[in-house]
Design a protein around this motif. Structure first.
Motif, PDB file in Angstrom:
ATOM      1  N   MET A   3       0.818  -1.209   0.000  1.00 61.02           N
ATOM      2  CA  MET A   3       0.000   0.000   0.000  1.00 61.02           C
ATOM      3  C   MET A   3       0.858   1.269   0.000  1.00 61.02           C
ATOM      4  O   MET A   3       0.463   2.275  -0.589  1.00 61.02           O
ATOM      5  CB  MET A   3      -0.912  -0.013   1.231  1.00 61.02           C
ATOM      6  N   ARG A   4       2.017   1.215   0.665  1.00 63.55           N
ATOM      7  CA  ARG A   4       2.869   2.413   0.741  1.00 63.55           C
ATOM      8  C   ARG A   4       3.354   2.801  -0.648  1.00 63.55           C
ATOM      9  O   ARG A   4       3.334   3.965  -1.043  1.00 63.55           O
ATOM     10  CB  ARG A   4       4.054   2.140   1.685  1.00 63.55           C
ATOM     11  N   VAL A   7       0.187   4.058  -2.780  1.00 66.11           N
ATOM     12  CA  VAL A   7      -0.235   5.427  -2.449  1.00 66.11           C
ATOM     13  C   VAL A   7       0.807   6.425  -2.938  1.00 66.11           C
ATOM     14  O   VAL A   7       0.467   7.478  -3.489  1.00 66.11           O
ATOM     15  CB  VAL A   7      -0.489   5.562  -0.929  1.00 66.11           C
ATOM     16  N   ARG A  44       6.430   5.862   3.554  1.00 69.94           N
ATOM     17  CA  ARG A  44       5.592   6.314   4.662  1.00 69.94           C
ATOM     18  C   ARG A  44       4.349   5.432   4.745  1.00 69.94           C
ATOM     19  O   ARG A  44       3.969   4.795   3.764  1.00 69.94           O
ATOM     20  CB  ARG A  44       5.159   7.786   4.436  1.00 69.94           C
ATOM     21  N   ASN A  45       3.727   5.404   5.890  1.00 71.17           N
ATOM     22  CA  ASN A  45       2.552   4.568   6.121  1.00 71.17           C
ATOM     23  C   ASN A  45       1.450   5.444   6.722  1.00 71.17           C
ATOM     24  O   ASN A  45       1.146   5.349   7.917  1.00 71.17           O
ATOM     25  CB  ASN A  45       2.910   3.415   7.063  1.00 71.17           C
ATOM     26  N   PRO A  46       0.867   6.326   5.907  1.00 71.06           N
ATOM     27  CA  PRO A  46      -0.071   7.303   6.428  1.00 71.06           C
ATOM     28  C   PRO A  46      -1.335   6.660   6.994  1.00 71.06           C
ATOM     29  O   PRO A  46      -1.743   5.569   6.604  1.00 71.06           O
ATOM     30  CB  PRO A  46      -0.409   8.170   5.203  1.00 71.06           C
ATOM     31  N   LEU A  51      -4.583  10.332   4.809  1.00 73.70           N
ATOM     32  CA  LEU A  51      -4.981  10.026   3.428  1.00 73.70           C
ATOM     33  C   LEU A  51      -6.048  11.028   2.971  1.00 73.70           C
ATOM     34  O   LEU A  51      -5.996  11.582   1.877  1.00 73.70           O
ATOM     35  CB  LEU A  51      -5.542   8.602   3.380  1.00 73.70           C
ATOM     36  N   ILE A  66      -5.867   5.163  -3.124  1.00 77.23           N
ATOM     37  CA  ILE A  66      -5.538   3.740  -2.883  1.00 77.23           C
ATOM     38  C   ILE A  66      -6.077   2.828  -3.980  1.00 77.23           C
ATOM     39  O   ILE A  66      -6.052   1.602  -3.855  1.00 77.23           O
ATOM     40  CB  ILE A  66      -6.043   3.260  -1.504  1.00 77.23           C
ATOM     41  N   THR A  67      -6.566   3.438  -5.066  1.00 72.66           N
ATOM     42  CA  THR A  67      -7.029   2.598  -6.177  1.00 72.66           C
ATOM     43  C   THR A  67      -5.812   1.978  -6.875  1.00 72.66           C
ATOM     44  O   THR A  67      -4.877   2.693  -7.238  1.00 72.66           O
ATOM     45  CB  THR A  67      -7.840   3.453  -7.177  1.00 72.66           C
ATOM     46  N   PRO A  68      -5.834   0.638  -7.024  1.00 69.13           N
ATOM     47  CA  PRO A  68      -4.680  -0.032  -7.656  1.00 69.13           C
ATOM     48  C   PRO A  68      -4.407   0.510  -9.056  1.00 69.13           C
ATOM     49  O   PRO A  68      -5.335   0.745  -9.832  1.00 69.13           O
ATOM     50  CB  PRO A  68      -5.109  -1.500  -7.709  1.00 69.13           C
TER      51      PRO A  68
END
Lengths: 73, 73
Positions: A3-4, A7, A44-46, A51, A66-68
């Motif tokens: 995810m990091r 994003v 980063r891992n918001p 977000l 966060i849409t792939p």
């Protein structure tokens, strides 16, 4: 799926599509330019609240961030 | 839009639709039942990595967990 990284790619893609520099996005969002630089490199891992704040500053939605994309496995 | 409340509603809605108790979701996700209880009441601010882990445990996607529902302003 990381995810990091996802994003980070989405923020960079949308930021550049809007013609914004990291400094300009930093000003709009309240995040530091260093934070944004790290975030765009997937370091980063918001939180979901961050977000939302990023999305607002980009004129996008949290879902947009966060849409792939094509790189997401 | 309060992302904490939205994610809480979405997690609860999907969890119950899957017929899972909080305890069962806790076991699947690795989060504590207390964390999940707080999260579902909008009192947690999970990171995007936690969001992915929750989605995996629910058999959903991260996008599912932050998609605005009817209550989202």
């Amino acid at each position: 799926m990381d995810m990091r990284l996802l994003v980070g790619r989405n923020v960079k893609r949308i930021r550049t599509a809007r013609g914004l520099t990291q400094e300009e996005l930093a000003e709009r969002s309240g995040f530091s330019q260093q934070y944004l630089s790290d975030l765009e490199r997937g370091r980063r891992n918001p939180t979901i609240v961050s977000l939302w704040e990023l999305a607002q500053a980009l004129g996008a939605t949290p879902v947009d961030l966060i849409t792939p994309d094509d790189h997401a496995d």
